[in-house]
Design a protein around this motif. Structure first.
Motif, mmCIF file in Angstrom:
data_model
loop_
_atom_site.group_PDB
_atom_site.id
_atom_site.type_symbol
_atom_site.label_atom_id
_atom_site.label_comp_id
_atom_site.label_asym_id
_atom_site.label_seq_id
_atom_site.Cartn_x
_atom_site.Cartn_y
_atom_site.Cartn_z
ATOM 1 N N PHE A 152 0.889 -1.167 0.000
ATOM 2 C CA PHE A 152 0.000 0.000 0.000
ATOM 3 C C PHE A 152 0.921 1.210 0.000
ATOM 4 C CE2 PHE A 152 -3.330 2.475 2.595
ATOM 5 C CZ PHE A 152 -4.028 2.806 1.457
ATOM 6 N N LEU A 153 1.085 1.796 -1.175
ATOM 7 C CA LEU A 153 2.154 2.772 -1.361
ATOM 8 C C LEU A 153 1.645 4.175 -1.597
ATOM 9 C CD1 LEU A 153 4.231 0.564 -3.800
ATOM 10 C CD2 LEU A 153 4.747 1.010 -1.411
ATOM 11 N N GLU B 198 3.911 0.768 7.627
ATOM 12 C CA GLU B 198 5.331 1.138 7.578
ATOM 13 C C GLU B 198 6.189 0.247 8.479
ATOM 14 O OE1 GLU B 198 6.669 3.606 5.724
ATOM 15 O OE2 GLU B 198 4.976 4.859 5.133
ATOM 16 N N PRO B 199 6.105 -1.064 8.322
ATOM 17 C CA PRO B 199 6.851 -1.935 9.242
ATOM 18 C C PRO B 199 8.356 -1.828 9.053
ATOM 19 C CG PRO B 199 5.936 -3.240 7.466
ATOM 20 C CD PRO B 199 5.412 -1.840 7.287
ATOM 21 N N ALA B 200 8.797 -1.367 7.875
ATOM 22 C CA ALA B 200 10.232 -1.305 7.603
ATOM 23 C C ALA B 200 10.856 -0.013 8.122
ATOM 24 C CB ALA B 200 10.482 -1.439 6.106
ATOM 25 N N ASN B 201 10.008 0.900 8.605
ATOM 26 C CA ASN B 201 10.501 2.197 9.094
ATOM 27 C C ASN B 201 11.582 2.022 10.144
ATOM 28 O OD1 ASN B 201 9.670 4.487 7.926
ATOM 29 N ND2 ASN B 201 8.121 5.027 9.466
ATOM 30 N N GLY B 202 12.744 2.588 9.890
ATOM 31 C CA GLY B 202 13.803 2.570 10.884
ATOM 32 C C GLY B 202 14.542 1.250 11.010
ATOM 33 N N LEU B 203 14.189 0.262 10.197
ATOM 34 C CA LEU B 203 14.912 -1.002 10.270
ATOM 35 C C LEU B 203 16.200 -0.905 9.454
ATOM 36 C CD1 LEU B 203 12.235 -3.827 9.929
ATOM 37 C CD2 LEU B 203 13.237 -2.843 11.982
ATOM 38 N N ARG C 222 -1.996 -16.512 4.374
ATOM 39 C CA ARG C 222 -2.514 -15.267 4.955
ATOM 40 C C ARG C 222 -2.524 -14.142 3.925
ATOM 41 N NH1 ARG C 222 -1.210 -16.746 10.721
ATOM 42 N NH2 ARG C 222 0.494 -18.145 10.295
ATOM 43 N N ALA C 223 -3.442 -13.232 4.091
ATOM 44 C CA ALA C 223 -3.449 -12.011 3.273
ATOM 45 C C ALA C 223 -2.691 -10.945 4.048
ATOM 46 C CB ALA C 223 -4.876 -11.554 3.025
ATOM 47 N N ILE C 224 -1.813 -10.236 3.367
ATOM 48 C CA ILE C 224 -1.017 -9.218 4.057
ATOM 49 C C ILE C 224 -1.107 -7.894 3.304
ATOM 50 C CG2 ILE C 224 1.271 -8.589 4.898
ATOM 51 C CD1 ILE C 224 1.974 -11.540 5.025
ATOM 52 N N LEU C 225 -1.469 -6.849 4.027
ATOM 53 C CA LEU C 225 -1.479 -5.500 3.463
ATOM 54 C C LEU C 225 -0.395 -4.716 4.182
ATOM 55 C CD1 LEU C 225 -2.854 -3.363 1.645
ATOM 56 C CD2 LEU C 225 -4.354 -2.834 3.565
ATOM 57 N N VAL C 226 0.615 -4.254 3.413
ATOM 58 C CA VAL C 226 1.744 -3.600 4.046
ATOM 59 C C VAL C 226 1.959 -2.231 3.402
ATOM 60 C CG1 VAL C 226 3.250 -5.013 2.582
ATOM 61 C CG2 VAL C 226 4.235 -3.783 4.492
ATOM 62 N N SER C 227 1.943 -1.191 4.227
ATOM 63 C CA SER C 227 2.083 0.159 3.669
ATOM 64 C C SER C 227 3.532 0.599 3.711
ATOM 65 C CB SER C 227 1.231 1.162 4.449
ATOM 66 O OG SER C 227 1.940 1.646 5.569
ATOM 67 N N SER C 228 3.881 1.478 2.803
ATOM 68 C CA SER C 228 5.231 2.052 2.809
ATOM 69 C C SER C 228 5.238 3.312 1.965
ATOM 70 C CB SER C 228 6.238 1.052 2.253
ATOM 71 O OG SER C 228 7.528 1.635 2.259
#
Lengths: 306, 248
Positions: A34-35, A155-160, A180-186
């Motif tokens: 989700f960009l 934004e799970p990758a934020n700061g990683l 599983r269905a995964i919705l990941v924003s960035s």
């Protein structure tokens, strides 16, 4: 029935229309990116999906029902959202235990998850002392407590660091492989480009593209860079074929709308001498930039509202 | 429902703030009761037991603050998000918080009065002063005091949900109790009404220990008045919670 469905969602904060008639869906087993730039309305959309924000118009459903109507919310959808999510004075173990009790999840699962996200050793320390990576992993553990079929990550990758991003990527892949269905924003496409099957691009609260990641590229540039003594001749041949070719640095050329295979076949057929053929890593990023850079993004969107 | 209450109890017990409030409350009571019982110049025929046990009423503002933290802390640290993800029904969440914090206030009240009674009954006889406290008086004093502390905690939960900002909730709650109401009593007519039936009047009634003479309301009416305040703030807090967008 899609795992996640957002239908005509709008959300107004005062004078700001943070989300504007947004629709998209996520199927089971898929990872959807989700960009959008900061302030595009991503966080607002995810929070509306999770029943935390009341939509001005439209509906959001998870497995066909609004979040508040789910029989077992924690077992249906897990979420990692921005902004703390834990009390700095409470240990990771106690944080998860408090959620497990409210969700009706067995407390043994808490230790299991702490091990899964490699927080076993830090479990009884105050979470305020955790590193950014540890905090993200604590958030993931909380999201997975109920073994949910749907995951929503803001934004799970934020700061990683790069290792953290790689760990996350492998982790999400393995979760999606389980159906599983995964919705990941960035807001950074490259963070998720290698992880996601599909992207939904939003800008100023509106959806401007939903497509498999390959298709997103196909229409706008395969992004192949070729360098070598005969690059100029190759460029002429490609242009004659109607391809979009631009000159890069050091005599290299960049073909926007041909795949590596197509260019390679042309090179072989014409006996062209080259020194390098590579997909241009920037191109995906450029597509994203092109999609979202008609104007400066509005800063009065989700960040200020949050 | 029981899961949500147990979750609230775990959250309550697992921060230093809670421990700090309990230690401060009991420490202050122990200090005051201990010092007064040990050195105050009582006449031999006096029976200061009642007043000494009544000192446990000092727990009242602490109990209010404890309740004020229930919702405001969740907003301050963003834990309201995982809390609502696990318990999406916000009315249910508020009910669970009221139950958990009400119980915590009840226990705090029992321990506070128990501590005051214990110190009084141990120290006074050492000075050959009577630690006598008629049973009927003791029951009224302790029951009223404990109920008052539990209800103040519940009032704090509702008020904290209305105000939501942690510092604002604490300052607002304490200011209302110690400044706003006392100032309002200066106004003719309205002031009299506030004095008799406001938070202070209700507390005086239920504990039976007004500062300026006899409370205007009896113990039962005072208790019901406090309960009414608790219910009123709980409803206001729950309705506001239900409407609120949780953005962080």
């Amino acid at each position: 029935m899609p795992a996640i469905e957002v239908n005509g969602l709008s959300k107004r904060f005062g004078a700001t229309l943070a989300v504007d008639d947004l629709s998209f869906s996520v199927e089971a087993g898929k990872i959807v990116g989700f960009l959008g730039p900061n302030g595009a309305g991503k966080t607002t959309t995810l929070r509306a999906l999770l029943g935390l924000i009341r939509p001005t118009a439209g509906t959001t459903t998870i497995e066909g029902r609004p979040y508040a109507d789910l029989d077992d919310p924690t077992g249906t959808v897990g979420a990692v959202l921005d902004g703390g999510m834990f009390h700095p004075g409470r240990s990771g173990h106690n944080h998860l235990r408090s959620i497990a009790l409210a969700a009706g999840v067995a407390t043994e699962r808490v230790d299991e998850l702490l091990e899964l996200v490699s927080l076993g050793d830090a479990a009884n320390r105050r979470a305020g002392g955790y590193s950014l990576g540890m905090r993200q992993r604590l958030g993931l553990a909380a999201a997975l407590l109920g073994d949910p079929r749907v995951l929503v990550l803001d934004e799970p990758a934020n700061g990683l660091d790069p290792q953290g991003i790689r760990w996350l990527r492998d982790f999400l892949r393995s979760l999606a492989a389980e159906g599983r269905a995964i919705l990941v924003s960035s807001h950074v496409l490259s963070e998720v480009a290698q992880t996601v099957d599909e992207v939904v691009v939003i800008h100023r609260g509106r959806s401007i593209e939903q497509a498999p990641i390959g298709e997103l590229l196909a229409g706008r540039g395969g992004g192949v860079r070729v360098a070598g003594p005969d690059a100029g001749r190759l460029a002429d041949l490609l242009r004659a074929d109607g391809a979009v070719v631009s000159d890069g640095h050091d005599g290299a050329i960049v073909i926007a709308d041909r795949s590596g295979e197509q260019v390679g076949a042309l090179i072989a057929a014409n006996g062209i001498h080259i020194s390098e053929l590579a997909s241009a890593g920037q191109t995906l990023e450029e597509v994203f930039f092109e999609l979202t850079s008609d104007e400066q993004p509005e800063t009065a969107g989700e960040e200020q509202a949050a | 429902m029981s899961g949500a209450i147990r979750s609230e109890l775990v959250k309550l017990r697992t921060t230093r703030t809670f421990l700090g409030i309990v230690i401060a409350t009991l420490g202050l009571i122990a200090l005051l009761v201990g010092v007064i019982a040990a050195v105050a110049p009582f006449e031999p025929q006096e029976t200061p037991g009642f007043d000494l046990v009544d000192t446990a009423g000092l727990a009242q503002p602490f109990a209010l603050v404890l309740g004020l933290l229930a919702v405001s802390t969740e907003f301050r640290h963003g834990t309201i998000t995982p809390t609502l993800l696990a318990t999406p029904d916000r009315i249910r969440l508020m009910a669970a918080k009221l139950a958990a914090y009400g119980a915590a206030g009840l226990i705090l009240g029992i321990v506070a009065y128990g501590l005051a009674a214990l110190l009084m009954s141990v120290i006074l006889p050492l000075r050959d002063i009577s630690s006598e406290l008629p049973f009927g008086d003791a029951v009224e004093l302790v029951a009223g005091g404990v109920v008052c502390i539990a209800l103040l905690t519940a009032i704090g939960v509702g008020f904290g949900a209305v105000v939501r900002n942690q510092v604002g909730a604490i300052i607002g709650g304490l200011a209302w109790m110690f400044m706003v109401e006392p100032l309002l009593t200066a106004i003719p007519t309205v002031g009299r009404w506030v004095e008799d039936y406001g938070l202070g009047g209700a507390i005086s009634g239920v504990t039976g220990s007004g500062f300026g003479g006899e409370p205007a309301v009896g113990q039962v009416v005072g208790g019901l008045l406090l309960l009414a305040y608790a219910v009123l703030f709980a409803i206001a807090g729950a309705l506001l919670m239900r409407r609120r967008d949780i953005s962080a």
